[in-house]
Design an enzyme around this catalytic site. Structure first.
Site, short mmCIF file in Angstrom:
data_model
loop_
_atom_site.label_atom_id
_atom_site.label_comp_id
_atom_site.label_asym_id
_atom_site.label_seq_id
_atom_site.Cartn_x
_atom_site.Cartn_y
_atom_site.Cartn_z
N ASP A 1 0.90 -1.17 0.00
CA ASP A 1 0.00 0.00 0.00
C ASP A 1 0.93 1.21 0.00
OD1 ASP A 1 -1.83 1.99 0.23
OD2 ASP A 1 -3.04 0.99 1.75
N ASP B 1 -3.84 -3.31 2.89
CA ASP B 1 -3.92 -2.53 4.14
C ASP B 1 -3.40 -3.34 5.32
OD1 ASP B 1 -5.38 -0.30 3.07
OD2 ASP B 1 -7.24 -1.46 3.18
C1 2IP Z 1 -8.11 3.25 3.25
C2 2IP Z 1 -7.76 4.10 4.44
C3 2IP Z 1 -9.03 4.48 5.13
C4 2IP Z 1 -9.72 3.27 5.71
C5 2IP Z 1 -9.94 2.27 4.58
C6 2IP Z 1 -8.67 1.96 3.79
O1 2IP Z 1 -6.98 3.07 2.42
O2 2IP Z 1 -6.90 3.44 5.33
O3 2IP Z 1 -8.72 5.42 6.10
O4 2IP Z 1 -10.94 3.69 6.27
O5 2IP Z 1 -10.40 1.09 5.15
O6 2IP Z 1 -8.94 1.07 2.74
P1 2IP Z 1 -11.09 4.15 7.81
O7 2IP Z 1 -10.17 5.30 8.03
O8 2IP Z 1 -12.54 4.49 8.00
O9 2IP Z 1 -10.68 2.97 8.60
P2 2IP Z 1 -6.50 4.19 1.28
O10 2IP Z 1 -6.41 5.51 1.92
O11 2IP Z 1 -5.16 3.63 0.87
O12 2IP Z 1 -7.52 4.10 0.19
CA CA Z 2 -5.08 1.60 2.03
#
Ligand code: 2IP
Ligand code: CA
Length: 383
Positions: free
Chosen positions: A154, A307
């Site tokens: 990521d 993630d």
């Molecule tokens: C996202 C990012 C978001 C998270 C989501 C990820 O990855 O970490 O913050 O949501 O799940 O997929 P939340 O913050 O509500 O947990 P990216 O920024 O790389 O798209």
């Molecule tokens: Ca992510």
């Protein structure tokens, strides 16, 4: 494979440099923001951001790892597609070239001929970071071969925080819910045969800002979990005097978009003041790794393999892990059932686009088995 670990620490540092360079140049930063479309859109956001920084970082990691470990080419996966559309509607495939000039020329075609921006980026990509000593990696032996391994990248997790760019001064031992420090570079290594995470590197590019104007400094974390070898750059909770569990209620970190029913069940388990909210899936898991929260619970399938793979390896090294919440809630699931740990080698074939690699059953990231069991007990029959 300690060589691979050292390489990943170096490329993650390079990645963090690229992330910092992209934010330093305001006009460049404006140019970088693009919207995702179609099946690649993370359904959680009405509008998701895809930055050229993301694509460039991912391709740089792919390039550097593939150059040193050719057996891994074809098994280095990431969040982003390397097709990029420029302002003229032309599609350009972003790759890292053999020379800085070559990369600059390619990037200039994405940046609508902005050669200054393209050269700045190309320099950051091709420049080796200052050589840093990675304590604990010397003398480490990891009995794995590159042909057994795959990688999830990521390039920048918590892109929305990266783009918003709010600067927070981090307080030692405290979780800080949002801001630039939530943006992380995540590189996870898994076994192709079982999907188990075996190595992880996390770089936090915006960990500390020099008050004297010297800019941002990053911080890195790493872990290896391979059979009996469990090593982590973060010390185990039991080794930290301030983290003893004696009588302390467990603290939970959640997404601000978590469902009410889940929040209620968890609040009745450990008290409403023990629920905290933070941005970034990677950052929330890092909070569990660092002991800033005990557990991260997510009831939705809104995270992806890229993630969780890297921080999962660190949690395993500390004696914890990340399980699929839905699997644990099945009546047939047994406590200590390792079948519920997330794996990284198989896609959800019934899904399309990014969702093929979603952690579809939600997750629980934990350091302590007993705490995991109380969470599952509290959520069973409620979600
Ligand atoms: C996202 C990012 C978001 C998270 C989501 C990820 O990855 O970490 O913050 O949501 O799940 O997929 P939340 O913050 O509500 O947990 P990216 O920024 O790389 O798209
Ligand atoms: Ca992510």
């Amino acid at each position: 494979m300690a060589d691979l670990l050292r390489l990943l620490l170096r490329v993650a540092e390079k990645a963090a440099n690229v992330a910092r360079v992209c934010r330093q140049e305001a006009p460049l930063f404006q140019l970088l923001v693009q919207e995702k479309t179609g099946d690649d859109k993370n359904k959680k956001f009405l509008q998701d951001f895809k930055t050229l920084a993301d694509v460039v970082i991912q391709e740089m990691i792919r390039h550097d790892v593939g150059a040193q470990f050719p057996e891994m080419v074809g098994y280095i996966h990431g969040e982003e597609s390397n097709k990029f559309e420029n302002g003229l509607g032309e599609s350009v495939t972003v790759t890292v070239c053999a020379t800085e000039q070559g990369t600059a020329a390619l990037l200039a075609s994405v940046l609508d001929g902005d050669e200054t921006a393209a050269s700045l980026l190309a320099r950051a990509i091709h420049q080796d970071p200052e050589s840093t000593v990675h304590a604990g990696t010397d003398g480490l032996t990891v009995p794995l071969s590159p042909s057994e391994l795959g990688i999830w990248i990521d390039p920048i997790d918590a892109t929305s925080q990266y783009i918003e760019g709010r600067e927070e001064v981090l307080e030692e031992g405290h979780l800080s819910p949002s801001g630039l420090h939530c943006a992380l570079v995540l590189i996870g290594v898994y076994l192709r045969s079982t999907g188990e995470p075996v190595m992880g590197v996390i770089n936090q590019p915006f960990n500390y800002k020099d008050p004297a104007g010297g800019g941002w400094r990053g911080k890195h974390f790493w872990g290896v979990s391979c059979g009996a070898i469990r090593v982590c750059s973060v010390s185990r909770p039991s080794d930290r005097p301030d983290q003893s569990k004696g009588g302390r209620a467990m603290s939970l970190v959640l997404s601000s978009s978590e469902k009410e029913v889940v929040k209620e069940a968890l609040a009745s388990l450990c008290g409403p003041d023990k629920l905290v909210y933070a941005s970034g899936a990677g950052y929330k898991i890092l909070c569990v790794i660092q002991g800033l929260a005990d557990v991260y619970v997510l009831s939705e399938g809104s995270t992806f393999k890229w993630d969780s793979c890297a921080p999962h390896a660190l949690l395993l090294a500390l004696g914890g892990g990340i399980v699929d919440l839905n699997k644990c809630l099945q009546p047939s699931s047994e406590p200590d059932d390792h079948q519920a740990e997330l794996v990284y080698h198989q896609s959800n074939t019934e899904c399309k686009g990014a969702d093929r690699w979603a952690n579809g059953g939600g997750l629980v990231a934990y350091r302590d088995q007993a705490q995991l069991h109380s969470i599952i007990g509290a959520l069973r029959g409620k979600v």
